[in-house]
Design a protein around this motif. Structure first.
Motif: not given
Length: 95
Positions: A2-12
Motif C-alpha cells: 500500500g506504500q508507493c515510494t520512489l525507493a520501492s518502485t526503483a527497487r521493483a
C-alpha cells in the motif's frame, strides 16, 4: 504494502532511485507527478464504485479525508461529492 515510494518502485524496476528520477525527468515528468495522476484516476474510479470519501482517502494514502478533499479540488475544481453527483447525473442515475 500500500506504500508507493520512489525507493520501492526503483527497487521493483531493478534500477536505482537516481536512474529512475533521471529517466522520468527525460520524459518530462517526475515521480510525484505520476503518483498524483494515479491517485486522481483511482479516486474517480472509487467514486464511481460508490465508496465513501473516507475510505477513498485511506486507500489513496491520505492521512485525513480533508487532505483528499483538498487534492481532489485541485485536480478537478470540485469536491468529491459534487463530482460523484455530476457523474451519476450524466449516467442517467446509473452507476
Amino acid at each position: 504494502s500500500g506504500q508507493c515510494t520512489l525507493a520501492s518502485t526503483a527497487r521493483a524496476l531493478g534500477t536505482s532511485e537516481r536512474t529512475l528520477q533521471r529517466r522520468l525527468r527525460e520524459e518530462g515528468t517526475s515521480f510525484a507527478e505520476l503518483i498524483d495522476c494515479l491517485r486522481r484516476e483511482m479516486a474517480i474510479e472509487y467514486l464511481d464504485k460508490q465508496m465513501s470519501v473516507g475510505e477513498i482517502a485511506w486507500l489513496l494514502g491520505y492521512s485525513e479525508p480533508s487532505a483528499f478533499h483538498h487534492a481532489f479540488r485541485r485536480w478537478t475544481g470540485t469536491t468529491p461529492e459534487q463530482a460523484r453527483a455530476a457523474r451519476t447525473e450524466r449516467a442517467g442515475g446509473e452507476v
